[in-house]
Design an enzyme around this catalytic site. Structure first.
Site, PDB file in Angstrom:
ATOM      1  N   ASN A 210      10.465 -42.222  72.994  1.00  9.87           N
ATOM      2  CA  ASN A 210      11.393 -41.469  73.845  1.00  9.87           C
ATOM      3  C   ASN A 210      12.483 -40.846  72.976  1.00  9.87           C
ATOM      4  O   ASN A 210      12.478 -40.995  71.756  1.00  9.87           O
ATOM      5  CB  ASN A 210      11.986 -42.380  74.920  1.00  9.87           C
ATOM      6  CG  ASN A 210      12.704 -43.557  74.298  1.00  9.87           C
ATOM      7  OD1 ASN A 210      13.701 -43.392  73.605  1.00  9.87           O
ATOM      8  ND2 ASN A 210      12.191 -44.759  74.512  1.00  9.87           N
ATOM      9  N   LYS A 289      -7.766 -43.053  63.497  1.00  9.46           N
ATOM     10  CA  LYS A 289      -7.248 -41.862  64.186  1.00  9.46           C
ATOM     11  C   LYS A 289      -8.267 -41.378  65.222  1.00  9.46           C
ATOM     12  O   LYS A 289      -9.448 -41.187  64.896  1.00  9.46           O
ATOM     13  CB  LYS A 289      -6.993 -40.769  63.141  1.00  9.46           C
ATOM     14  CG  LYS A 289      -6.337 -39.555  63.702  1.00  9.46           C
ATOM     15  CD  LYS A 289      -6.101 -38.506  62.628  1.00  9.46           C
ATOM     16  CE  LYS A 289      -5.727 -37.199  63.291  1.00  9.46           C
ATOM     17  NZ  LYS A 289      -5.951 -36.057  62.453  1.00  9.46           N
ATOM     18  N   ILE A 308      12.909 -57.066  78.259  1.00 11.89           N
ATOM     19  CA  ILE A 308      13.670 -57.964  77.364  1.00 11.89           C
ATOM     20  C   ILE A 308      14.948 -58.458  78.058  1.00 11.89           C
ATOM     21  O   ILE A 308      15.291 -59.641  78.022  1.00 11.89           O
ATOM     22  CB  ILE A 308      14.037 -57.234  76.049  1.00 11.89           C
ATOM     23  CG1 ILE A 308      12.770 -56.711  75.362  1.00 11.89           C
ATOM     24  CG2 ILE A 308      14.826 -58.159  75.112  1.00 11.89           C
ATOM     25  CD1 ILE A 308      13.024 -55.780  74.190  1.00 11.89           C
ATOM     26  N   PHE A 324      21.910 -51.369  80.388  1.00 14.38           N
ATOM     27  CA  PHE A 324      22.154 -49.944  80.585  1.00 14.38           C
ATOM     28  C   PHE A 324      21.206 -49.440  81.666  1.00 14.38           C
ATOM     29  O   PHE A 324      20.158 -50.043  81.912  1.00 14.38           O
ATOM     30  CB  PHE A 324      21.920 -49.173  79.282  1.00 14.38           C
ATOM     31  CG  PHE A 324      23.174 -49.042  78.456  1.00 14.38           C
ATOM     32  CD1 PHE A 324      23.717 -50.140  77.823  1.00 14.38           C
ATOM     33  CD2 PHE A 324      23.818 -47.819  78.329  1.00 14.38           C
ATOM     34  CE1 PHE A 324      24.881 -50.040  77.080  1.00 14.38           C
ATOM     35  CE2 PHE A 324      24.983 -47.699  77.588  1.00 14.38           C
ATOM     36  CZ  PHE A 324      25.518 -48.802  76.962  1.00 14.38           C
ATOM     37  N   LYS A 338      19.856 -52.224  89.667  1.00 15.55           N
ATOM     38  CA  LYS A 338      19.619 -53.000  88.431  1.00 15.55           C
ATOM     39  C   LYS A 338      20.576 -54.185  88.338  1.00 15.55           C
ATOM     40  O   LYS A 338      20.204 -55.276  87.915  1.00 15.55           O
ATOM     41  CB  LYS A 338      19.764 -52.095  87.201  1.00 15.55           C
ATOM     42  CG  LYS A 338      18.496 -51.304  86.974  1.00 15.55           C
ATOM     43  CD  LYS A 338      18.501 -50.440  85.737  1.00 15.55           C
ATOM     44  CE  LYS A 338      17.148 -49.749  85.636  1.00 15.55           C
ATOM     45  NZ  LYS A 338      17.178 -48.325  85.379  1.00 15.55           N
ATOM     46  N   LYS A 342      18.349 -57.432  88.528  1.00 17.45           N
ATOM     47  CA  LYS A 342      18.219 -58.121  87.231  1.00 17.45           C
ATOM     48  C   LYS A 342      19.260 -59.230  87.092  1.00 17.45           C
ATOM     49  O   LYS A 342      19.176 -60.045  86.180  1.00 17.45           O
ATOM     50  CB  LYS A 342      18.361 -57.121  86.075  1.00 17.45           C
ATOM     51  CG  LYS A 342      17.239 -56.068  86.038  1.00 17.45           C
ATOM     52  CD  LYS A 342      17.110 -55.413  84.668  1.00 17.45           C
ATOM     53  CE  LYS A 342      16.033 -54.344  84.669  1.00 17.45           C
ATOM     54  NZ  LYS A 342      15.691 -53.811  83.363  1.00 17.45           N
TER      55      LYS A 342
HETATM   56  O1  PMT Z   1      20.221 -43.613  71.760  1.00 23.22           O
HETATM   57  P1  PMT Z   1      21.026 -42.439  72.280  1.00 23.22           P
HETATM   58  O2  PMT Z   1      20.390 -41.113  71.929  1.00 23.22           O
HETATM   59  O3  PMT Z   1      22.470 -42.504  71.857  1.00 23.22           O
HETATM   60  O4  PMT Z   1      21.010 -42.504  73.864  1.00 23.22           O
HETATM   61  C1  PMT Z   1      21.648 -43.544  74.525  1.00 23.22           C
HETATM   62  C2  PMT Z   1      20.813 -44.058  75.719  1.00 23.22           C
HETATM   63  C3  PMT Z   1      20.723 -42.974  76.764  1.00 23.22           C
HETATM   64  C4  PMT Z   1      19.412 -44.457  75.248  1.00 23.22           C
HETATM   65  C5  PMT Z   1      21.560 -45.343  76.251  1.00 23.22           C
HETATM   66  O5  PMT Z   1      22.853 -44.997  76.668  1.00 23.22           O
HETATM   67  C6  PMT Z   1      20.800 -45.973  77.404  1.00 23.22           C
HETATM   68  O6  PMT Z   1      20.889 -45.590  78.552  1.00 23.22           O
HETATM   69  N1  PMT Z   1      19.957 -46.999  77.100  1.00 23.22           N
HETATM   70  C7  PMT Z   1      19.052 -47.663  78.036  1.00 23.22           C
HETATM   71  C8  PMT Z   1      17.819 -46.806  78.228  1.00 23.22           C
HETATM   72  C9  PMT Z   1      16.807 -47.428  79.186  1.00 23.22           C
HETATM   73  O7  PMT Z   1      15.769 -47.826  78.735  1.00 23.22           O
HETATM   74  O8  PMT Z   1      17.220 -47.543  80.407  1.00 23.22           O
HETATM   75  P2  PMT Z   1      16.310 -48.200  81.607  1.00 23.22           P
HETATM   76  O9  PMT Z   1      17.068 -47.816  82.824  1.00 23.22           O
HETATM   77  O10 PMT Z   1      14.901 -47.758  81.471  1.00 23.22           O
HETATM   78  O11 PMT Z   1      16.376 -49.749  81.301  1.00 23.22           O
HETATM   79  C10 PMT Z   1      17.326 -50.618  81.914  1.00 23.22           C
HETATM   80  C11 PMT Z   1      17.761 -51.694  80.972  1.00 23.22           C
HETATM   81  O12 PMT Z   1      16.673 -52.577  80.697  1.00 23.22           O
HETATM   82  C12 PMT Z   1      18.277 -51.214  79.632  1.00 23.22           C
HETATM   83  O13 PMT Z   1      19.371 -52.029  79.272  1.00 23.22           O
HETATM   84  C13 PMT Z   1      17.102 -51.470  78.685  1.00 23.22           C
HETATM   85  O14 PMT Z   1      17.533 -51.730  77.339  1.00 23.22           O
HETATM   86  C14 PMT Z   1      16.473 -52.697  79.304  1.00 23.22           C
HETATM   87  N2  PMT Z   1      15.007 -52.799  79.081  1.00 23.22           N
HETATM   88  C15 PMT Z   1      14.167 -51.854  79.566  1.00 23.22           C
HETATM   89  C16 PMT Z   1      12.793 -52.022  79.390  1.00 23.22           C
HETATM   90  C17 PMT Z   1      12.306 -53.162  78.705  1.00 23.22           C
HETATM   91  N3  PMT Z   1      11.006 -53.340  78.483  1.00 23.22           N
HETATM   92  N4  PMT Z   1      13.170 -54.062  78.228  1.00 23.22           N
HETATM   93  C18 PMT Z   1      14.522 -53.912  78.399  1.00 23.22           C
HETATM   94  O15 PMT Z   1      15.311 -54.746  77.961  1.00 23.22           O
END
Ligand code: PMT
Length: 412
Positions: A210, A289, A308, A324, A338, A342
């Site tokens: 991403n 590949k 995670i 986040f 969330k 969560k």
């Molecule tokens: O890296 P930059 O370019 O500076 O951009 C910053 C950002 C936009 C990436 C950052 O501010 C941000 O939003 N990060 C979280 C991105 C994300 O995966 O969001 P989500 O809404 O899909 O996930 C929710 C939360 O679960 C997040 O805290 C994520 O870290 C966590 N997660 C998600 C999936 C997974 N398999 N394990 C996780 O822990």
């Protein structure tokens, strides 16, 4: 808000080749919200022109002790009283020796004697000069008088030799000054931050990923370290330098990130999940590949990765957790979902998909916790990181107090 916002920084530039880095240093200090005034030694002007530093500092550069343009001809007193901090970069062996002796034979050394502000030096010299008994004695004496030293770093030197004596990078010097002005809200606390994207391999040369650059997570790690925390940064692939004072663990896939986090979570008190972790990965990685096969479409079968943040949150002795939420629609509703689903302590929600959030230098956050909410308007990510961590510190403290009150009540 950045700890350097509104601070008055007097940048003294000594006569060493590392002076070429000081225009960038002045610019970075201004980006962090500081006002910068520059004083150069005569030798420094042999390496870089005052006009360059005047341009990047946005202020006239001072070089002369007796300055007819300054109020009452006493430029050194005016500058010495103006400064909140004096940073000399590069601090040459000669400058350090003159400071040790208390000499006042040019503008820079004179104002160092006259200022009540903290004095910080970023030494830069050949590694043999740095290791010379005279320099060591001068360094120790300056330290004993409360002078702060930033660096020097180890590496390749301008003379072609390798050793300790390189000036710290401008970004590191800015961070070092930030620490000076930052209340140590997380002193002694263990903070674990995830940052950047993950990559899920399709075959040996392709992956799913991403647009995360890691900038937001790195800014958080850097600010937490400046606020006194012991910070571990578990990072997906990025091109960013490691923030000063931060332990960096590099991973590639969601599984590796999970393993790295769980290995360290027991000692962690605050977990901030800023990484954009893949929600899905290919069910199998092709060993070679994958070749084109005619014109027919190709199907990639994906499976869920583990969450995670949810895994950490389900631990019996879990840390304070900050998740986040990256959203392209219904930011508040999705963030609150969330928070509740969560069960994390806080959610920092950001819009992504436009010109902020992913990749950009700027972001804006809406922060939610049970019973509260705060908006952090658009700002540069380092500045936003400090504002976010102020809220984390408040909520963490409130929870800590609640837990100790509860356990006391229990005992009674
Ligand atoms: O890296 P930059 O370019 O500076 O951009 C910053 C950002 C936009 C990436 C950052 O501010 C941000 O939003 N990060 C979280 C991105 C994300 O995966 O969001 P989500 O809404 O899909 O996930 C929710 C939360 O679960 C997040 O805290 C994520 O870290 C966590 N997660 C998600 C999936 C997974 N398999 N394990 C996780 O822990």
């Amino acid at each position: 808000m950045s700890p350097l916002s509104g601070k008055r920084i007097l940048l003294g530039v000594g006569g060493g080749i590392a002076a070429y880095k000081t225009p960038e240093l002045a610019r970075r200090l201004r980006d962090a919200g500081a006002t910068v005034r520059v004083v150069m030694t005569r030798a420094a002007t042999a390496f870089i022109t005052p006009l360059t530093l005047q341009t990047t500092s946005a202020n006239p550069v001072h070089t002369e002790l007796l300055d007819p343009a300054a109020e009452a001809g006493m430029g050194h007193i005016e500058l010495a009283r103006w400064a909140d901090v004096v940073l000399i970069a590069p601090a040459t062996a000669d400058l350090m020796a003159r400071l040790t002796m208390g000499m006042a034979n040019d503008l820079l050394t004179t104002l160092c004697l006259a200022t009540p502000a903290p004095l910080c030096l970023a030494p830069a010299m050949n590694h043999v000069m740095w290791a010379a008994p005279a320099t060591i004695a001068n360094r120790d004496l300056l330290l004993s008088r409360g002078v702060r030293l930033f660096g020097p770093a180890e590496g390749k030197q301008a003379c072609g030799e390798v050793g300790v004596g390189r000036m710290e990078e401008p970004s590191d010097l800015v961070q070092a000054l930030e620490v000076l002005f930052t209340p140590q809200r997380f002193a002694g606390r263990q903070v674990l931050v995830t940052a950047g994207p993950t990559r899920e391999a399709i075959d040996p040369v392709r992956f799913l990923s991403n647009r995360s650059s890691g900038k937001m997570g790195y800014a958080i790690a850097s600010a937490a370290a400046a606020m006194g925390a012991q910070v571990t940064l578990v990072t997906g692939p990025t091109a960013l330098p490691t923030p000063r004072g931060v332990t960096r663990i590099e991973v590639v896939s969601a599984q590796e990130m999970q393993d790295a986090v769980l290995k360290r979570i027991e000692t962690c008190e605050i977990f901030i999940a800023c990484a954009a972790v893949a929600d899905y990965r290919p069910i199998a990685t092709a060993p070679h590949k994958i070749k084109k096969k005619g014109e027919s479409p190709m199907t990639l079968v994906l499976e869920r990765t583990e969450d995670i943040l949810a895994t950490v949150n389900a631990l019996p002795h879990r840390p304070f957790t900050v998740g986040f939420a990256a959203e392209t629609e219904q930011l508040e509703a999705n963030a609150l979902d969330k928070l509740h689903r969560k069960g994390v302590d806080m959610v920092a929600a950001n819009w992504v998909g436009g010109d902020i959030g992913f990749e950009s230098d700027d972001n804006a956050l809406q922060v939610y916790w049970m019973g509260g909410q705060r908006d952090l308007p658009r700002a540069q990510k380092p500045e936003l990181a400090y504002s976010l961590l102020e809220i984390v510190a408040e909520r963490f403290q409130a929870k800590d107090t609640q837990v100790s009150t509860d356990s006391r009540t229990h005992k009674i």
